[in-house]
Design a protein around this motif. Structure first.
Motif, PDB file in Angstrom:
ATOM      1  N   ASP A   1       0.879  -1.247   0.205  1.00  0.00           N
ATOM      2  CA  ASP A   1      -0.075  -0.218  -0.154  1.00  0.00           C
ATOM      3  C   ASP A   1       0.985   1.495  -0.103  1.00  0.00           C
ATOM      4  OD1 ASP A   1      -2.292  -1.589   0.193  1.00  0.00           O
ATOM      5  OD2 ASP A   1      -2.489  -1.303   2.220  1.00  0.00           O
TER       6      ASP A   1
ATOM      7  N   ALA B 153      -5.952   1.314  -0.402  1.00  0.00           N
ATOM      8  CA  ALA B 153      -5.936   1.671   0.990  1.00  0.00           C
ATOM      9  C   ALA B 153      -4.579   2.314   1.086  1.00  0.00           C
ATOM     10  CB  ALA B 153      -5.750   0.347   1.824  1.00  0.00           C
TER      11      ALA B 153
ATOM     12  N   VAL C 239     -12.292   1.546   1.983  1.00  0.00           N
ATOM     13  CA  VAL C 239     -10.844   0.980   2.112  1.00  0.00           C
ATOM     14  C   VAL C 239     -10.236   1.304   3.347  1.00  0.00           C
ATOM     15  CG1 VAL C 239     -10.515   0.658  -0.590  1.00  0.00           C
ATOM     16  CG2 VAL C 239      -9.644   2.576   0.657  1.00  0.00           C
TER      17      VAL C 239
ATOM     18  N   ARG D 249      -9.257   1.819   7.063  1.00  0.00           N
ATOM     19  CA  ARG D 249      -8.995   0.879   8.333  1.00  0.00           C
ATOM     20  C   ARG D 249      -8.797   1.535   9.611  1.00  0.00           C
ATOM     21  NH1 ARG D 249      -3.978  -1.076   4.728  1.00  0.00           N
ATOM     22  NH2 ARG D 249      -3.549   1.032   5.085  1.00  0.00           N
TER      23      ARG D 249
END
Length: 382
Positions: free
Chosen positions: A2, A75, A98, A100
């Motif tokens: 990512d 993400a 996406v 978190r």
């Protein structure tokens, strides 16, 4: 793997943030809904930096830590939302899918007061830190000046995370106590500009009818060392920020049960300028509008006074335009025009509306009427 940062929206405000993050060693993915914009950036075409990013630096970063694309949003630990307020909810939904626990979402869009608290926050999981930090930038001015960023968050943790990130990419920050303070700060800054531009335009009209040079009045007033801040008259403030913020301000007042009379009067003056100029122009032949961007040095025609003047004139004469920053112009009715090269015989009159520094209209060899100061104040031959 990512990226460290995802920037959603790669226009005048998003691209500088993507470049700043990449410049400071972070891996960055920029996402824009427009395939044409992404292609322009990948090819680093002239004007791709939109005057806010040096294109040689953009080209260098695109071979390293920065990539741009359209489509899905990946993400990342930090998401920056740099889209117009009308597109903000779509961007929020893409990021929310996406994001978190512990990630940071910074809303950079200029928002109506209350939008982040009432609309954006309920669409994002409570485990994600959200902050609002509207961008302060002046496209078309070189070099771009770094201006401190107002920032707020509903939680101390979110505020600390936002401050940490913004400082890590070279931004000075001004923390404030709530998101609504941050929203209203940006809205008021730009409303202040619109009110004062409208006042300067009314001064220009009074000067014109009094046979007085408005520039001399402004220069003399500027010698006062306090209580005065010079604003220039013009054909009407445009773009997707200054007039929009004034409308946000007036709408917020109405929402709370009162009229922002000063602001509403300034909006009315600003909105009337293009029509007033077009109606005062006398020409029985072909008119060429010189400069159709909303301000000098940019290619942005959103809410441009010049486009409105051009559209008004089309009802009674043949109209074309010249603008080195705007090669193609789509009018409200779908008509598409193209910038005309500087050649003799193109027009019987040139109407100078937006004065780009790199624009020379003398080669048209037609009378030039300058309305860039908000009044038809000059009539000369090129």
């Amino acid at each position: 793997m990512d990226p460290d940062v995802v920037v959603v929206g790669l226009g005048y405000t998003g691209l500088p943030m993507a470049v700043a993050a990449a410049r400071h060693g972070l891996t960055v993915v920029g996402v824009d809904h427009s395939p044409a914009r992404v292609a322009e950036l990948v090819a680093v075409r002239p004007g791709a930096g939109r005057t806010t990013v040096p294109e040689n630096e953009l080209a260098s970063l695109l071979t390293g830590p920065l990539s741009v694309r359209t489509g899905s949003v990946p993400a990342a630990k930090v998401h920056l939302l740099c889209v117009p307020s009308r597109d903000l909810l779509s961007a929020v939904d893409l990021v929310s899918a996406v994001a978190r626990k512990g990630d940071l979402v910074i809303v950079q869009s200029t928002c109506p007061p209350g939008m982040v608290d009432e609309v954006v926050l309920p669409r994002i999981t409570a485990d994600v830190h959200v902050a609002h930090s509207p961008v302060r930038i002046n496209p078309g001015k070189e070099p771009v000046v770094d201006v401190p960023r107002v920032v707020a968050s509903p939680s101390p943790e979110g505020l600390a995370a936002a401050i940490r990130f913004l400082r890590s990419v070279g931004q000075a920050v001004v923390p404030v106590g709530s998101i609504r303070v941050a929203e209203l700060t940006k809205v008021f800054e730009n409303t202040f500009r619109l009110v004062n531009i409208s006042l300067a335009n009314e001064l220009a009209t009074v000067c014109d009818r009094s046979n007085v040079d408005v520039r001399e009045v402004l220069a003399a007033a500027g010698t006062k060392p306090y209580g005065y801040l010079r604003h220039e008259p013009g054909p009407g403030a445009g773009g997707d920020c200054v007039p929009v913020c004034a409308e946000f301000f007036a709408a917020a007042a109405r929402r709370h049960g009162f009229a922002a009379s000063t602001v509403e009067a300034a909006i009315a003056v600003n909105d009337s300028m293009p029509t007033s100029i077009a109606r005062r122009l006398t020409c029985n032949g072909r008119v060429l509008v010189a400069g159709v961007a909303y301000k000098p040095g940019v290619g942005d025609v959103r809410r441009s006074a010049a486009v409105r003047i051009l559209d008004e004139l089309r009802a009674r004469t043949e109209v074309s335009y010249h603008d080195p920053h705007v090669p193609r112009l789509a009018l409200p009715d779908g008509t598409v025009l193209y910038s005309q090269p500087v050649r003799p015989g193109r027009a019987d009159m040139v109407l100078l509306v937006t004065k780009h520094e790199d624009m020379d209209v003398t080669g048209f060899e037609a009378p030039v009427v300058d309305c860039s100061a908000g009044s038809i104040v000059e009539d000369r031959h090129g």
